[in-house]
Design a protein around this motif. Structure first.
Motif, PDB file in Angstrom:
ATOM      1  N   PRO A 103     -12.482  -9.408   7.863  1.00 53.85           N
ATOM      2  CA  PRO A 103     -12.717  -9.659   6.431  1.00 53.85           C
ATOM      3  C   PRO A 103     -12.637  -8.395   5.587  1.00 53.85           C
ATOM      4  O   PRO A 103     -12.268  -8.460   4.412  1.00 53.85           O
ATOM      5  N   GLU A 104     -12.974  -7.243   6.176  1.00 56.91           N
ATOM      6  CA  GLU A 104     -12.921  -5.995   5.404  1.00 56.91           C
ATOM      7  C   GLU A 104     -11.535  -5.349   5.421  1.00 56.91           C
ATOM      8  O   GLU A 104     -11.340  -4.284   4.815  1.00 56.91           O
ATOM      9  N   SER A 105     -10.585  -5.975   6.085  1.00 54.29           N
ATOM     10  CA  SER A 105      -9.225  -5.426   6.115  1.00 54.29           C
ATOM     11  C   SER A 105      -8.613  -5.490   4.717  1.00 54.29           C
ATOM     12  O   SER A 105      -8.543  -6.573   4.116  1.00 54.29           O
ATOM     13  N   PRO A 106      -8.147  -4.370   4.185  1.00 53.81           N
ATOM     14  CA  PRO A 106      -7.566  -4.408   2.833  1.00 53.81           C
ATOM     15  C   PRO A 106      -6.238  -5.163   2.817  1.00 53.81           C
ATOM     16  O   PRO A 106      -5.401  -5.009   3.714  1.00 53.81           O
ATOM     17  N   LEU A 136       5.460 -13.431 -13.311  1.00 50.73           N
ATOM     18  CA  LEU A 136       5.238 -13.445 -14.755  1.00 50.73           C
ATOM     19  C   LEU A 136       4.009 -14.258 -15.138  1.00 50.73           C
ATOM     20  O   LEU A 136       3.475 -14.097 -16.241  1.00 50.73           O
ATOM     21  N   ARG A 137       3.564 -15.154 -14.239  1.00 46.46           N
ATOM     22  CA  ARG A 137       2.478 -16.084 -14.558  1.00 46.46           C
ATOM     23  C   ARG A 137       1.174 -15.726 -13.845  1.00 46.46           C
ATOM     24  O   ARG A 137       0.217 -16.493 -13.914  1.00 46.46           O
ATOM     25  N   GLY A 138       1.176 -14.622 -13.111  1.00 49.55           N
ATOM     26  CA  GLY A 138      -0.020 -14.296 -12.340  1.00 49.55           C
ATOM     27  C   GLY A 138      -0.200 -15.212 -11.150  1.00 49.55           C
ATOM     28  O   GLY A 138      -1.326 -15.435 -10.693  1.00 49.55           O
ATOM     29  N   GLN A 139       0.920 -15.727 -10.632  1.00 50.97           N
ATOM     30  CA  GLN A 139       0.873 -16.686  -9.529  1.00 50.97           C
ATOM     31  C   GLN A 139       1.603 -16.174  -8.287  1.00 50.97           C
ATOM     32  O   GLN A 139       1.933 -16.969  -7.402  1.00 50.97           O
ATOM     33  N   ALA A 140       1.889 -14.878  -8.202  1.00 49.90           N
ATOM     34  CA  ALA A 140       2.633 -14.347  -7.059  1.00 49.90           C
ATOM     35  C   ALA A 140       2.100 -12.983  -6.671  1.00 49.90           C
ATOM     36  O   ALA A 140       1.564 -12.244  -7.508  1.00 49.90           O
ATOM     37  N   ALA A 141       2.273 -12.678  -5.393  1.00 52.02           N
ATOM     38  CA  ALA A 141       1.844 -11.378  -4.867  1.00 52.02           C
ATOM     39  C   ALA A 141       2.817 -10.935  -3.787  1.00 52.02           C
ATOM     40  O   ALA A 141       3.233 -11.737  -2.945  1.00 52.02           O
ATOM     41  N   ASP A 142       3.190  -9.664  -3.837  1.00 50.48           N
ATOM     42  CA  ASP A 142       3.919  -9.013  -2.743  1.00 50.48           C
ATOM     43  C   ASP A 142       2.893  -8.151  -2.020  1.00 50.48           C
ATOM     44  O   ASP A 142       2.284  -7.262  -2.639  1.00 50.48           O
ATOM     45  N   PHE A 143       2.725  -8.367  -0.720  1.00 46.07           N
ATOM     46  CA  PHE A 143       1.598  -7.726  -0.052  1.00 46.07           C
ATOM     47  C   PHE A 143       1.907  -7.462   1.416  1.00 46.07           C
ATOM     48  O   PHE A 143       2.902  -7.936   1.972  1.00 46.07           O
ATOM     49  N   SER A 144       1.010  -6.715   2.052  1.00 45.63           N
ATOM     50  CA  SER A 144       1.045  -6.475   3.487  1.00 45.63           C
ATOM     51  C   SER A 144      -0.384  -6.231   3.952  1.00 45.63           C
ATOM     52  O   SER A 144      -1.283  -5.996   3.131  1.00 45.63           O
ATOM     53  N   ILE A 145      -0.573  -6.293   5.251  1.00 49.62           N
ATOM     54  CA  ILE A 145      -1.874  -6.002   5.859  1.00 49.62           C
ATOM     55  C   ILE A 145      -1.634  -5.032   6.996  1.00 49.62           C
ATOM     56  O   ILE A 145      -0.779  -5.283   7.854  1.00 49.62           O
ATOM     57  N   ALA A 146      -2.333  -3.926   6.991  1.00 50.96           N
ATOM     58  CA  ALA A 146      -2.128  -2.897   8.012  1.00 50.96           C
ATOM     59  C   ALA A 146      -2.323  -3.482   9.405  1.00 50.96           C
ATOM     60  O   ALA A 146      -3.282  -4.215   9.665  1.00 50.96           O
ATOM     61  N   GLY A 147      -1.362  -3.153  10.280  1.00 51.27           N
ATOM     62  CA  GLY A 147      -1.443  -3.608  11.663  1.00 51.27           C
ATOM     63  C   GLY A 147      -0.918  -5.002  11.901  1.00 51.27           C
ATOM     64  O   GLY A 147      -0.891  -5.461  13.054  1.00 51.27           O
ATOM     65  N   VAL A 148      -0.486  -5.704  10.852  1.00 50.07           N
ATOM     66  CA  VAL A 148       0.038  -7.070  11.000  1.00 50.07           C
ATOM     67  C   VAL A 148       1.521  -7.061  10.662  1.00 50.07           C
ATOM     68  O   VAL A 148       1.887  -6.707   9.527  1.00 50.07           O
ATOM     69  N   PRO A 149       2.399  -7.427  11.593  1.00 52.32           N
ATOM     70  CA  PRO A 149       3.835  -7.439  11.285  1.00 52.32           C
ATOM     71  C   PRO A 149       4.143  -8.409  10.144  1.00 52.32           C
ATOM     72  O   PRO A 149       3.539  -9.498  10.075  1.00 52.32           O
ATOM     73  N   PRO A 150       5.060  -8.044   9.261  1.00 52.27           N
ATOM     74  CA  PRO A 150       5.427  -8.966   8.169  1.00 52.27           C
ATOM     75  C   PRO A 150       5.898 -10.319   8.686  1.00 52.27           C
ATOM     76  O   PRO A 150       5.641 -11.352   8.051  1.00 52.27           O
ATOM     77  N   ALA A 151       6.594 -10.315   9.836  1.00 52.41           N
ATOM     78  CA  ALA A 151       7.075 -11.585  10.389  1.00 52.41           C
ATOM     79  C   ALA A 151       5.916 -12.523  10.718  1.00 52.41           C
ATOM     80  O   ALA A 151       6.025 -13.742  10.576  1.00 52.41           O
ATOM     81  N   ARG A 152       4.801 -11.956  11.165  1.00 55.46           N
ATOM     82  CA  ARG A 152       3.639 -12.788  11.489  1.00 55.46           C
ATOM     83  C   ARG A 152       3.051 -13.391  10.224  1.00 55.46           C
ATOM     84  O   ARG A 152       2.664 -14.574  10.194  1.00 55.46           O
ATOM     85  N   LEU A 153       2.949 -12.604   9.168  1.00 51.49           N
ATOM     86  CA  LEU A 153       2.437 -13.124   7.897  1.00 51.49           C
ATOM     87  C   LEU A 153       3.338 -14.241   7.363  1.00 51.49           C
ATOM     88  O   LEU A 153       2.854 -15.271   6.891  1.00 51.49           O
TER      89      LEU A 153
END
Length: 273
Positions: A103-106, A136-153
Motif C-alpha cells: 500500500p505504501e508503494s508510490p 483533458l478531462r482529468g480521466q487519464a493517467a500515465d504511470f508506473s510502479i517501481a519493481g513492477v514490469p509495465p507488461a504486468r500492469l
C-alpha cells in the motif's frame, strides 16, 4: 506546499463545490472492499509526492484528499488543475493491489491532467497523443510502479475490463483512463515482433549483397574499358606451317619485272671523303 499550489487548491475547492466530483459514485471494483482507500502518488519530474486516505466508509471520497491528488495531477506547463475523476484513482489503487505492490508503494505519475494547449502541443510532435485525450478531462493517467514490469500492469488492466489501457514499453509506463473498455497499439517506439525483425534483417542483408555485387561489377567493367583504350591492339600471329608442308611456288612474272628494274637503275658512285 508552495504558494502556487495553494492557488491551485483554491481553484479546485471552488470547482469541487460546483461540480461535486468528490462525491461521485465509485466504479464496480473487484478488489476494493469497504476498507479505507489510501494512495501514495509521486511525480518523478518535480519530486512532489502525496500520501492520502481519499475514501472512507460512510464518508465516501474526502474532498480535501481529492484536491491534493488534483494538485499532483496538474498540468505543469500551464500550472492548471481540474478535479480528477475519483474512479481513476480507484483504478490505480486496484491495479496496485492486483500486482501485489504494498500500500505504501508510490504510484509514479508521469502524465495526469493536460490543458488544451499542452495536449495540442504534444500532439504535434507525438503521434501517440490523441487530440481528444481523456487527459483533458482529468480521466487519464500515465504511470508506473517501481519493481513492477509495465507488461504486468497492462495485463491486469486488461483483466479488469474497465476503462482504456495501453502499454508503452519504450518509456516504461502504462496508460489507463475511465473511458470505454478498449486498448490500442502505440504508433512509434515499440519493439517489433521477432518474425518481423528477422524478415527486415534478411531484406537488409539481401539489399546490401546486391549493392556490393553491383558495385563490384561496375568496377570490373570500368577496368576492362580502360584496358581496352590504353593497350595496343595485337594482331594475331599467323599459325606456323605444319611440318612437311610445301611452300607456295613464287610468282615468276613478278620476279622478271623486279630484275628488269634493277638493270635499268643508274650506277651510284661512292662519295669522296
Amino acid at each position: 506546499m508552495t504558494g502556487r499550489a495553494f492557488g491551485v487548491l483554491a481553484v479546485l475547492t471552488a470547482a469541487t463545490q460546483l461540480g461535486g466530483c468528490a462525491t461521485a459514485p465509485p466504479l464496480e471494483s473487484g478488489k476494493l472492499d469497504g476498507s479505507p482507500r489510501s494512495v501514495v502518488l509521486h511525480h518523478p519530474a518535480s519530486g512532489e509526492s502525496v500520501s492520502v486516505t481519499y475514501w472512507r466508509p460512510g464518508d465516501g471520497y474526502d474532498p480535501v484528499a481529492m484536491r491534493e491528488i488534483s494538485v499532483l495531477f496538474r498540468d505543469r506547463r500551464s500550472d492548471e488543475a481540474i478535479p480528477i475523476d475519483p474512479a481513476l484513482v480507484d483504478m490505480l489503487v486496484e491495479l496496485r493491489q492486483r500486482v501485489g505492490a504494498a500500500p505504501e508503494s508510490p504510484i509514479r505519475l508521469t502524465s495526469g491532467y493536460r490543458s488544451g494547449a499542452t495536449n495540442a502541443s504534444l500532439a504535434r510532435s507525438n503521434p501517440n497523443v490523441a487530440e481528444n485525450s481523456y487527459h483533458l478531462r482529468g480521466q487519464a493517467a500515465d504511470f508506473s510502479i517501481a519493481g513492477v514490469p509495465p507488461a504486468r500492469l497492462a495485463e491486469e488492466a486488461a483483466a479488469m475490463q474497465r476503462g482504456g489501457y495501453a502499454m508503452y514499453a519504450h518509456t516504461g509506463h502504462v496508460h489507463v483512463d475511465t473511458g470505454p473498455f478498449r486498448t490500442w497499439t502505440p504508433k512509434t517506439g515499440e519493439p517489433r515482433a521477432p518474425q518481423i525483425l528477422e524478415a527486415q534483417a534478411r531484406a537488409r542483408a539481401k539489399a546490401q549483397a546486391l549493392a556490393l555485387a553491383q558495385k563490384a561489377g561496375n568496377a570490373k567493367a570500368r577496368v576492362q574499358v580502360a584496358d581496352a583504350g590504353s593497350k595496343p591492339i595485337k594482331v594475331p600471329a599467323k599459325a606456323p606451317a605444319a611440318p612437311g608442308a610445301k611452300a607456295p611456288p613464287p610468282d615468276l612474272a613478278r620476279v622478271r619485272v623486279a630484275l628488269a628494274q634493277i638493270k635499268e637503275m643508274p650506277v651510284q658512285r661512292p662519295a669522296k671523303r
